[in-house]
Design a protein around this motif. Structure first.
Motif, PDB file in Angstrom:
ATOM      1  N   ARG A 112       3.307   4.153  15.916  1.00  0.00           N
ATOM      2  CA  ARG A 112       3.663   5.554  15.635  1.00  0.00           C
ATOM      3  C   ARG A 112       3.132   6.004  14.279  1.00  0.00           C
ATOM      4  O   ARG A 112       2.464   7.036  14.186  1.00  0.00           O
ATOM      5  N   PRO A 113       3.376   5.251  13.185  1.00  0.00           N
ATOM      6  CA  PRO A 113       2.808   5.704  11.906  1.00  0.00           C
ATOM      7  C   PRO A 113       1.282   5.639  11.874  1.00  0.00           C
ATOM      8  O   PRO A 113       0.639   6.463  11.221  1.00  0.00           O
ATOM      9  N   ALA A 114       0.694   4.688  12.592  1.00  0.00           N
ATOM     10  CA  ALA A 114      -0.774   4.621  12.642  1.00  0.00           C
ATOM     11  C   ALA A 114      -1.335   5.857  13.337  1.00  0.00           C
ATOM     12  O   ALA A 114      -2.322   6.448  12.878  1.00  0.00           O
ATOM     13  N   LEU A 115      -0.700   6.270  14.425  1.00  0.00           N
ATOM     14  CA  LEU A 115      -1.139   7.474  15.129  1.00  0.00           C
ATOM     15  C   LEU A 115      -0.990   8.705  14.249  1.00  0.00           C
ATOM     16  O   LEU A 115      -1.882   9.560  14.201  1.00  0.00           O
ATOM     17  N   ALA A 116       0.138   8.798  13.570  1.00  0.00           N
ATOM     18  CA  ALA A 116       0.392   9.972  12.728  1.00  0.00           C
ATOM     19  C   ALA A 116      -0.598  10.051  11.571  1.00  0.00           C
ATOM     20  O   ALA A 116      -1.085  11.131  11.237  1.00  0.00           O
ATOM     21  N   ALA A 117      -0.914   8.914  10.980  1.00  0.00           N
ATOM     22  CA  ALA A 117      -1.772   8.911   9.799  1.00  0.00           C
ATOM     23  C   ALA A 117      -3.261   8.936  10.135  1.00  0.00           C
ATOM     24  O   ALA A 117      -4.052   9.537   9.417  1.00  0.00           O
ATOM     25  N   PHE A 118      -3.657   8.286  11.247  1.00  0.00           N
ATOM     26  CA  PHE A 118      -5.082   8.100  11.503  1.00  0.00           C
ATOM     27  C   PHE A 118      -5.575   8.656  12.841  1.00  0.00           C
ATOM     28  O   PHE A 118      -6.776   8.697  13.080  1.00  0.00           O
ATOM     29  N   GLY A 119      -4.667   9.075  13.708  1.00  0.00           N
ATOM     30  CA  GLY A 119      -5.061   9.684  14.974  1.00  0.00           C
ATOM     31  C   GLY A 119      -5.270   8.684  16.103  1.00  0.00           C
ATOM     32  O   GLY A 119      -5.581   7.525  15.891  1.00  0.00           O
ATOM     33  N   ARG A 120      -5.072   9.204  17.312  1.00  0.00           N
ATOM     34  CA  ARG A 120      -5.172   8.368  18.511  1.00  0.00           C
ATOM     35  C   ARG A 120      -6.563   7.759  18.677  1.00  0.00           C
ATOM     36  O   ARG A 120      -6.707   6.582  18.981  1.00  0.00           O
ATOM     37  N   ARG A 121      -7.606   8.538  18.489  1.00  0.00           N
ATOM     38  CA  ARG A 121      -8.969   8.040  18.713  1.00  0.00           C
ATOM     39  C   ARG A 121      -9.265   6.828  17.840  1.00  0.00           C
ATOM     40  O   ARG A 121      -9.765   5.818  18.302  1.00  0.00           O
ATOM     41  N   LEU A 142       0.813  -1.213   0.000  1.00  0.00           N
ATOM     42  CA  LEU A 142       0.000   0.000   0.000  1.00  0.00           C
ATOM     43  C   LEU A 142       0.850   1.269   0.000  1.00  0.00           C
ATOM     44  O   LEU A 142       0.412   2.315  -0.469  1.00  0.00           O
ATOM     45  N   LEU A 143       2.054   1.154   0.526  1.00  0.00           N
ATOM     46  CA  LEU A 143       2.973   2.299   0.538  1.00  0.00           C
ATOM     47  C   LEU A 143       3.854   2.343  -0.713  1.00  0.00           C
ATOM     48  O   LEU A 143       4.721   3.207  -0.838  1.00  0.00           O
ATOM     49  N   ASN A 144       3.646   1.365  -1.615  1.00  0.00           N
ATOM     50  CA  ASN A 144       4.459   1.247  -2.828  1.00  0.00           C
ATOM     51  C   ASN A 144       5.943   1.104  -2.516  1.00  0.00           C
ATOM     52  O   ASN A 144       6.796   1.706  -3.169  1.00  0.00           O
ATOM     53  N   LEU A 145       6.244   0.305  -1.499  1.00  0.00           N
ATOM     54  CA  LEU A 145       7.627   0.018  -1.132  1.00  0.00           C
ATOM     55  C   LEU A 145       7.939  -1.438  -1.471  1.00  0.00           C
ATOM     56  O   LEU A 145       7.095  -2.316  -1.285  1.00  0.00           O
ATOM     57  N   ALA A 146       9.135  -1.674  -1.947  1.00  0.00           N
ATOM     58  CA  ALA A 146       9.552  -3.035  -2.273  1.00  0.00           C
ATOM     59  C   ALA A 146      10.042  -3.729  -1.005  1.00  0.00           C
ATOM     60  O   ALA A 146      10.859  -3.181  -0.260  1.00  0.00           O
ATOM     61  N   GLN A 166      -2.446   9.182   4.409  1.00  0.00           N
ATOM     62  CA  GLN A 166      -2.281   7.826   3.902  1.00  0.00           C
ATOM     63  C   GLN A 166      -3.620   7.301   3.415  1.00  0.00           C
ATOM     64  O   GLN A 166      -4.670   7.726   3.892  1.00  0.00           O
ATOM     65  N   PRO A 167      -3.578   6.345   2.495  1.00  0.00           N
ATOM     66  CA  PRO A 167      -4.844   5.798   2.002  1.00  0.00           C
ATOM     67  C   PRO A 167      -5.576   5.034   3.102  1.00  0.00           C
ATOM     68  O   PRO A 167      -4.960   4.420   3.960  1.00  0.00           O
ATOM     69  N   LEU A 221      -4.769   1.450   4.191  1.00  0.00           N
ATOM     70  CA  LEU A 221      -3.590   1.161   4.996  1.00  0.00           C
ATOM     71  C   LEU A 221      -3.949   0.861   6.457  1.00  0.00           C
ATOM     72  O   LEU A 221      -3.224   0.153   7.148  1.00  0.00           O
ATOM     73  N   PHE A 222      -5.081   1.371   6.922  1.00  0.00           N
ATOM     74  CA  PHE A 222      -5.401   1.302   8.347  1.00  0.00           C
ATOM     75  C   PHE A 222      -5.443  -0.132   8.880  1.00  0.00           C
ATOM     76  O   PHE A 222      -4.740  -0.453   9.840  1.00  0.00           O
ATOM     77  N   GLU A 223      -6.249  -0.988   8.311  1.00  0.00           N
ATOM     78  CA  GLU A 223      -6.402  -2.347   8.850  1.00  0.00           C
ATOM     79  C   GLU A 223      -5.113  -3.160   8.800  1.00  0.00           C
ATOM     80  O   GLU A 223      -4.741  -3.772   9.802  1.00  0.00           O
ATOM     81  N   PRO A 224      -4.385  -3.191   7.666  1.00  0.00           N
ATOM     82  CA  PRO A 224      -3.127  -3.948   7.675  1.00  0.00           C
ATOM     83  C   PRO A 224      -2.117  -3.411   8.686  1.00  0.00           C
ATOM     84  O   PRO A 224      -1.399  -4.181   9.331  1.00  0.00           O
ATOM     85  N   LEU A 225      -2.074  -2.093   8.855  1.00  0.00           N
ATOM     86  CA  LEU A 225      -1.146  -1.501   9.816  1.00  0.00           C
ATOM     87  C   LEU A 225      -1.529  -1.878  11.245  1.00  0.00           C
ATOM     88  O   LEU A 225      -0.676  -2.220  12.071  1.00  0.00           O
ATOM     89  N   MET A 226      -2.821  -1.860  11.538  1.00  0.00           N
ATOM     90  CA  MET A 226      -3.274  -2.248  12.878  1.00  0.00           C
ATOM     91  C   MET A 226      -3.025  -3.744  13.127  1.00  0.00           C
ATOM     92  O   MET A 226      -2.600  -4.133  14.218  1.00  0.00           O
TER      93      MET A 226
END
Length: 194
Positions: free
Chosen positions: A87-96, A22-26, A61-62, A65-70
């Motif tokens: 940390r990236p989940a918080l930055a992209a989607f927020g603490r709540r 999802l991040l287009n990283l190899a 972030q798209p 990405l949320f569910e796979p990251l969690m």
């Protein structure tokens, strides 16, 4: 815990690869052959990928990405590394949003997922610049975690679950609302038997 270490590693690695895609990283070359049965080789690969994710994940972030990251955060086998994914989940989607999803894992997950969600919950209190984590203390979710954690501790006698949950609970009766104080007393009677 119901699943072998390698089954959990498989699930964790699939979620890491989903996040990378999802991040287009190899993805770096994953262990294969005999190395697939070597926990150290697999952990080395997992840690490398988690670092890649932490370095690359910045808002926005798209949604996909949320569910796979969690899932990756919950399945991270080493609690000291969970922050690399939270940390990236918080930055992209927020603490709540992150804490709400972790509460769902706590309420409905397997023993392993409960332990992972508790590890991840602990990491949700870190400050992350550029996100709403600094502005929203999510006090209502902290109260929900306390109530959920007390109930999980009393309903689930798995030692790993109890151990992990108990470290995050506030077991001072006066700090809890009246409706939770009987649960706190029950937990204390188990934690500190007479």
């Amino acid at each position: 815990m119901g699943e072998s270490r390698f089954e959990r590693y498989d699930r964790y690695e699939r979620s890491l690869v989903d996040v990378l895609n999802l991040l287009n990283l190899a993805a770096p070359l994953a262990p294969s052959g005999d190395e697939r049965n070597d926990p150290q080789a697999r952990r080395s690969w997992q840690c490398t990928v988690a670092w890649m994710i932490m370095r690359e994940t910045v808002p926005p972030q798209p949604e996909e990405l949320f569910e796979p990251l969690m899932l990756a955060a919950v399945y991270e086998p080493d609690p000291s590394h969970t922050q690399r994914l939270i940390r990236p989940a918080l930055a992209a989607f927020g603490r709540r949003r992150v804490q709400t999803r972790l509460l769902e894992y706590l309420r409905t997950g397997t023993d392993y997922e409960i332990i992972g969600a508790a590890d991840a919950w602990y990491c949700t209190y870190q400050r992350v610049t550029g996100s709403d984590t600094e502005n929203d203390p999510c006090t209502d979710l902290r109260h929900a975690f306390q109530a959920t954690g007390l109930r999980i501790f009393l309903a689930n006698d798995h030692p790993g679950v109890r151990s992990r949950i108990s470290t995050l609970l506030n077991l001072r009766a006066d700090d809890n609302p009246p409706e939770l104080r009987p649960l706190v007393s029950e937990v204390l009677s188990i934690v500190r038997p007479a």
